[in-house]
Write a protein that holds these residues in place. Structure first.
Motif, PDB file in Angstrom:
ATOM      1  N   GLN A 100      62.985  52.227  39.417  1.00 28.38           N
ATOM      2  CA  GLN A 100      64.240  52.925  39.661  1.00 28.38           C
ATOM      3  C   GLN A 100      63.918  54.236  40.376  1.00 28.38           C
ATOM      4  O   GLN A 100      63.069  55.000  39.910  1.00 28.38           O
ATOM      5  CB  GLN A 100      64.957  53.190  38.340  1.00 28.38           C
ATOM      6  CG  GLN A 100      66.402  53.611  38.484  1.00 28.38           C
ATOM      7  CD  GLN A 100      67.126  53.563  37.146  1.00 28.38           C
ATOM      8  OE1 GLN A 100      66.720  54.212  36.194  1.00 28.38           O
ATOM      9  NE2 GLN A 100      68.199  52.789  37.065  1.00 28.38           N
ATOM     10  N   CYS A 102      65.052  57.725  41.167  1.00 33.15           N
ATOM     11  CA  CYS A 102      65.984  58.711  40.629  1.00 33.15           C
ATOM     12  C   CYS A 102      66.027  59.901  41.585  1.00 33.15           C
ATOM     13  O   CYS A 102      65.104  60.721  41.617  1.00 33.15           O
ATOM     14  CB  CYS A 102      65.537  59.148  39.235  1.00 33.15           C
ATOM     15  SG  CYS A 102      65.342  57.766  38.081  1.00 33.15           S
ATOM     16  N   ASN A 136      68.483  49.994  41.502  1.00 31.08           N
ATOM     17  CA  ASN A 136      67.196  50.496  41.990  1.00 31.08           C
ATOM     18  C   ASN A 136      67.247  51.950  42.436  1.00 31.08           C
ATOM     19  O   ASN A 136      66.208  52.569  42.653  1.00 31.08           O
ATOM     20  CB  ASN A 136      66.678  49.640  43.154  1.00 31.08           C
ATOM     21  CG  ASN A 136      66.299  48.244  42.735  1.00 31.08           C
ATOM     22  OD1 ASN A 136      66.696  47.274  43.370  1.00 31.08           O
ATOM     23  ND2 ASN A 136      65.537  48.125  41.655  1.00 31.08           N
TER      24      ASN A 136
END
Length: 270
Positions: A100, A102, A136
């Motif tokens: 992921q 961020c 994602n």
């Protein structure tokens, strides 16, 4: 197009100040994501291109002329970032951990350099372009102020720390700025130093019950001098000198999955 990221200064303790934005410090890999002429390139903070390592980040629905700054994580148990998992994913193309990205900042939007805008304004731009339907990529959640309470919650959940950023800060490309502060949620442990690595500095550590605690590579020069004046060798190999145990206190980020101290550094003699 690589942009050298803005870096953080350290703060030993948090403090409440509503002129700052407070974010979770994510335990992952700093990533610069760029897209120009329909070509996505992904870099680490040290300008290593890692686009091929993360194919799921190459087809994000983002416009040309975009440069993003953020942290790449692998969500672990309870969503907590799993640093060992993200490093495995980073080092091995065979790893299948879900990642992921961020995102906490934007440097270019539609080909325009927006680094001179206030951070609060850049956060608003992120909300305009980051898709909400792709797991994602997400934007990092933040609040104004509340640093002390936020840090207490971080400690209760054994997370890495917080980041405090001036809401009116510009993005200082390639610079370390007092406008951005990190406060690490260190853990503390009383341990024994049991060996010295030959060559590059490093100290073997053990817990008080005798179990191996890992290797410490961070000790201030004056404390190294004290160590060198007091240790007594009991045996050695080609890589280490084993010494009579010396007790001290260290701080560290967390325990690894093998039960070792992660990034221990010296605090004081005991």
């Amino acid at each position: 197009m690589f942009i050298s990221p803005m870096l953080l200064q350290k703060s030993e303790q948090p403090f409440d100040d509503d002129s700052y934005i407070t974010e979770l410090k994510l335990d992952g890999i700093r990533i610069i994501w760029t897209k120009f002429n329909d070509k996505v390139r992904i870099y680490t903070r040290h300008k290593n291109e890692v686009t091929a390592n993360f194919p799921e980040l190459t087809n994000l629905n983002l416009p040309n002329g975009t440069v993003l700054d953020g942290e790449l994580i692998v969500p672990g148990k309870g969503g907590k970032p799993d640093f060992e998992a993200v490093m495995e994913r980073f080092m091995s193309k065979k790893s299948n951990y879900p990642i992921q990205y961020c995102v906490f900042d934007i440097i270019y939007k539609n080909g325009d350099n927006v680094s001179s805008l206030f951070l609060s304004q850049r956060k608003a731009l992120l909300d305009e372009i980051i898709p909400s339907d792709n797991p994602n990529i997400i934007t990092v959640k933040w609040v104004y102020g509340n640093e002390m309470n936020y840090f207490d919650i971080i400690k209760q959940n054994s997370l890495e720390g917080i980041v405090m950023k001036k809401a009116d800060s510009r993005y200082d490309i390639g610079k370390r700025s007092n406008s951005w502060l990190k406060v690490i949620n260190y853990q503390y442990e009383d341990i024994y130093i049991t060996g010295l690595r030959k060559g590059e500095f490093g100290l073997l550590l053990s817990f008080l019950d005798g179990k191996p605690a890992g290797l410490m590579e961070f000790m201030p020069p004056n404390n190294r001098k004290t160590l060198y004046s007091m240790y007594k060798v009991i045996s050695e190999t080609d890589k280490f000198k084993f010494i009579e145990p010396i007790k001290c206190r260290v701080k560290y980020r967390n325990l690894t999955k093998k039960g070792k101290l992660r990034i221990p550094s010296f605090v004081e003699w005991l």
